[in-house]
Design an enzyme around this catalytic site. Structure first.
Site, PDB file in Angstrom:
ATOM      1  N   ASP A 327     -39.114  34.912  24.161  1.00  0.00           N
ATOM      2  CA  ASP A 327     -40.524  34.546  24.061  1.00  0.00           C
ATOM      3  C   ASP A 327     -40.910  34.205  22.616  1.00  0.00           C
ATOM      4  O   ASP A 327     -41.684  33.290  22.364  1.00  0.00           O
ATOM      5  CB  ASP A 327     -41.416  35.718  24.519  1.00  0.00           C
ATOM      6  N   GLU A 468     -35.233  33.422  36.633  1.00  0.00           N
ATOM      7  CA  GLU A 468     -34.466  34.664  36.874  1.00  0.00           C
ATOM      8  C   GLU A 468     -34.220  34.965  38.346  1.00  0.00           C
ATOM      9  O   GLU A 468     -33.483  35.886  38.673  1.00  0.00           O
ATOM     10  CB  GLU A 468     -35.190  35.850  36.238  1.00  0.00           C
ATOM     11  N   GLN A 583     -39.834  30.100  37.212  1.00  0.00           N
ATOM     12  CA  GLN A 583     -40.519  29.503  36.054  1.00  0.00           C
ATOM     13  C   GLN A 583     -39.795  28.240  35.622  1.00  0.00           C
ATOM     14  O   GLN A 583     -38.683  27.967  36.074  1.00  0.00           O
ATOM     15  CB  GLN A 583     -40.562  30.512  34.915  1.00  0.00           C
TER      16      GLN A 583
HETATM   17  C1  BGC Z   1     -39.546  36.186  32.269  1.00  0.00           C
HETATM   18  C2  BGC Z   1     -38.724  36.018  31.009  1.00  0.00           C
HETATM   19  C3  BGC Z   1     -39.506  36.572  29.838  1.00  0.00           C
HETATM   20  C4  BGC Z   1     -39.904  38.019  30.087  1.00  0.00           C
HETATM   21  C5  BGC Z   1     -40.783  38.575  28.997  1.00  0.00           C
HETATM   22  C6  BGC Z   1     -39.894  37.658  32.441  1.00  0.00           C
HETATM   23  O1  BGC Z   1     -40.725  37.806  33.546  1.00  0.00           O
HETATM   24  O2  BGC Z   1     -38.841  35.726  33.378  1.00  0.00           O
HETATM   25  O3  BGC Z   1     -38.441  34.649  30.786  1.00  0.00           O
HETATM   26  O4  BGC Z   1     -38.750  36.490  28.685  1.00  0.00           O
HETATM   27  O5  BGC Z   1     -40.617  38.102  31.292  1.00  0.00           O
HETATM   28  O6  BGC Z   1     -41.964  37.861  28.866  1.00  0.00           O
END
Ligand code: BGC
Length: 731
Positions: A327, A468, A583
């Protein structure tokens, strides 16, 4: 003009958690949730500290919350008045987000007349260890007033308690709480000193871990009783004499007085806005949401350190273990690069200083090079658990592969460093260890390459991309392209080496066989497989086999949910076997490398993936918004921009992943909103060493104005519907 103020009128107990995030104040060293002075553990009050962690038993390691030095409530004629228990006659809270000042105004009915409490507080931007509060009481009738004020050492923790001991004392009229942490026996010290405009009889009370001064006053109707509190917070990591400094700070601040301390705090905020404020003419709501978003980034910027990063939930609490994710580099960095490059350097220095942790992680999995932590804490320790989600159906922990398979994290670190080099024109980070980071990350990807005997190309297998929900896939387009980017950066860094300090040059030459690496990297660069747009469809397959997954609409998939908190990914998540993604994934890749694809491919992929995206992460919308700008579709980008910019204002973000609470502020989304406005709508980017604009403003934005640093110089950017002007600001 916007009024820089958000408020909530009336008291709704359902909003306590959301308001804790929405009304947060902070100064990078600490964040204070937008909770009321009388709140206790059950209402999640927190003074959340940056970069200091503790672990109890096998529970998750998480950042510390300090003892609550703001703790205050009143009793009047022997009756206690506290929210949420005693419903008020009137109540409102507000946040002045230009200056990070939180206020509350509450009145209750009391026999014969109303009583009112008003308070304001801020975390000083001028002095990172200081919190200041003004607390006022008024009643319509005479009565016996007790103001209870002190330090609440009953700290709210998710996986605590983190303090084995809480030492409470009062010396020279300064109340003090020292918490001793479980794991490392670190000390967190909170001191408070008060000043009043009234005389009182004081009793000091300790109740468990609470140290309370009880100020007894015979209150007169109509008179305002004002209490000023000066609170300091230090930890044993702040140097040897942290205890003495904590005491001195409250004494000195009390001597300066509330107004003076407040003015200094405001002056620092004004200085920050003088560069970072974005003006949008024609759309106040967007301007408000955008500057509110960047307010949050200012609140968590680690200006007090030279090597520290920002957690995924900022300083809003302990969710996501206070850990640093991709992030920071991919979503927050640009705001700081453009408005305060020194902070960008601090963020990246953290990655340089945690290289050893990344090398250890790579080694643990049997790889060369640097595999950065998916959820990074101090020293680069990976706080991500192998079982990161609790199954709502069985109550059992699910094996997830975020930690072992989200290898794109190392590329994000390299991306951040190279972006810093390009935007600042400065090689200092490369000299200070950045070049080793780039080479180690390149070596990591090199070691992961797979070559099939019958194919003349390298592949990357068994990974998780940004989406994810689909675990352990082969040839994720984003991951492969970012690995290639890392290799390209390593080649570039080797070629830049002669421009760096001679000592650095000889150290790097000693450590690495650069000539050989160049040959290997050039080979990888030419032969690493990057999934191509389909010749007929123009669609880039997210990973091998994605095309064969079940085609299902998002709403139809939602209809299959059995439990509102169930996890959509993993072994049997409802999305895992479908084309629905969590996402932006291919779209993130296209956004970063848009120059390598035709306009038609960019558009086709946007149109293909957007309806298949849940936007289940607050990181998603801004990537779609930015690519929509590149496709000349500001009207499609606009709602996604607003979604990013209002994620903390609306409080609609996801609160649960399985049974794990993941609420808090969303700094990546805030950073994404900034990127969409400045790099998307205004189209600011650099080309051949020059800052240029390719604007596509939304219809109702008649003008966007902002300031941007580029290669050490501040530029004024002014965009209208038909013109773009970028000019250097001469100091
Ligand atoms: C997302 C990740 C992100 C993390 C922290 C997760 O829900 O899939 O991409 O880095 O949250 O924000």
């Amino acid at each position: 003009m916007i009024n820089w103020r958000i408020e909530e009128i009336g008291f709704d107990p359902e909003q306590i958690t959301t308001n804790g995030n929405k009304f947060l104040v902070g100064n990078g060293y600490l964040g204070i949730r937008g909770t009321l002075q009388e709140y206790e553990k059950t209402e999640f009050p927190a003074i959340n500290l940056a970069g200091i962690y503790d672990q109890v038993g096998d529970a998750w390691r998480e950042p510390l919350n300090a003892p609550n030095g703001l703790y205050t409530y009143v009793t009047f004629n022997d009756k206690q008045f506290c929210l949420p228990m005693d419903m008020p006659a009137d109540h409102s809270i507000s946040l002045n987000y230009r200056h990070g000042i939180f206020t509350r105004d509450t009145s209750w009915y009391c026999d014969g007349g109303a009583i009112t409490v008003n308070a304001e507080r801020f975390a000083s931007m001028d002095e990172k260890h200081l919190i200041v509060m003004k607390y006022s009481f008024q009643s319509e009738i005479d009565g016996e007033l007790q103001i209870h004020t002190g330090i609440d050492g009953e700290v709210w923790d998710i996986n605590g308690p983190h303090y084995d001991e809480m030492l409470l004392s009062v010396e020279n009229n300064i109340a003090k709480a020292i918490g001793i942490t479980h794991e490392s026996k670190d000390q967190v010290i909170v001191c408070e000193s008060i000043h009043t405009n009234f005389t009182y009889v004081e009793q000091i009370i300790t109740e468990g871990r609470k140290l309370i001064r009880c100020l007894n006053i015979s209150a007169k109707a109509g008179k305002t009783y004002q209490l000023y509190k000066y609170i300091s917070v230090y930890t044993s990591k702040d140097g040897m004499d942290f205890d003495l400094q904590a005491c001195n700070l409250v004494s000195n601040s009390k001597y300066l007085g509330y107004l003076e301390v407040r003015n200094k705090h405001i002056a620092v905020w004004e200085e920050k806005w003088s560069v970072s404020e974005v003006f949008i003419e024609g759309d106040d709501a967007s301007m408000e949401a955008l500057n509110y978003s960047t307010y949050h980034l200012h609140c968590i910027a680690p200006r007090h350190a030279d090597s520290l990063s920002i957690a995924a939930r900022g300083l809003s609490g302990q969710t996501y273990k206070g850990a640093v994710f991709w992030d920071t580099e991919m979503f927050m960095l640009d705001f700081f690069l453009f408005t305060e490059p020194a902070v960008a350097k601090t963020l990246l220095k953290y990655r340089i200083d945690t290289l050893e942790g990344a090398k250890k992680k790579a080694k643990h999995y049997g790889y060369e090079g640097a595999f950065y932590a998916w959820e990074s804490q101090e020293g680069g320790y990976d706080a991500c658990s192998d079982y990161n989600v609790t199954d709502v159906f069985t109550g059992r922990q699910m094996r997830t592969y975020f930690k072992d398979k989200q290898i794109h994290i190392s590329a994000a670190v390299v991306y951040g460093i190279m972006r810093y080099v390009d935007y600042t024109g400065n090689y200092d980070l490369l000299t200070e260890g950045g070049i080793e980071v780039i080479l180690e990350c390149a070596n990591f990807y090199y070691d992961l390459l797979v070559k099939k005997v019958h194919l003349e190309r390298y592949e990357l297998h068994d990974v998780i991309g940004p989406d994810e929900y689909h675990e352990r896939v082969n040839n994720n387009a984003y991951t492969n392209r970012m690995a290639k980017y890392t290799i390209e950066s390593a080649i570039r860094a080797i070629k830049l080496l002669p421009k760096l300090d001679e000592n650095v040059q000889s150290k790097v030459r000693e450590q690495y066989k650069l000539d050989m690496l160049l040959i290997l990297y050039q080979d990888v660069n030419s032969n690493l497989y990057i999934p191509k747009p389909g010749s007929e469809t123009g669609i880039i397959e997210q990973f091998d086999g994605y095309e064969k997954l079940e085609e299902v609409g998002l709403e139809e998939l939602r209809g299959r949910i059995l439990h509102e908190k169930e996890y959509w990914g993993g072994a049997y998540g409802i999305a895992s076997h479908t084309k629905i993604i969590k996402q932006a994934d291919v779209v993130t890749m296209l956004n970063l490398f848009s120059g390598e694809y035709s306009d038609e491919v960019l558009l086709k992929n946007w149109e293909y993936y957007e309806p298949r995206t849940e936007h289940g992460s607050s990181l998603s919308a801004c990537m779609y918004a930015m690519l929509a700008c590149k496709c000349n579709m500001p009207e499609k980008a606009f709602p996604l921009f607003l979604k990013s910019a209002t994620s903390d204002l609306s409080g609609h973000g996801k609160q649960w992943a399985g049974l794990i609470y993941i609420g808090g502020t969303h700094p990546a989304s805030s950073g994404g909103a900034y990127m969409t406005a400045v790099e998307g709508f205004a189209g600011i980017h650099h080309e051949n060493g020059k800052l240029v604009a390719r604007p596509v403003l939304p219809k109702n934005w008649s003008r966007l104005r902002c300031k941007v640093y580029y290669q050490g110089e501040l530029h004024q950017v002014e965009i209208t519907q038909d013109q773009a002007k970028i000019s250097k600001i001469n100091n």
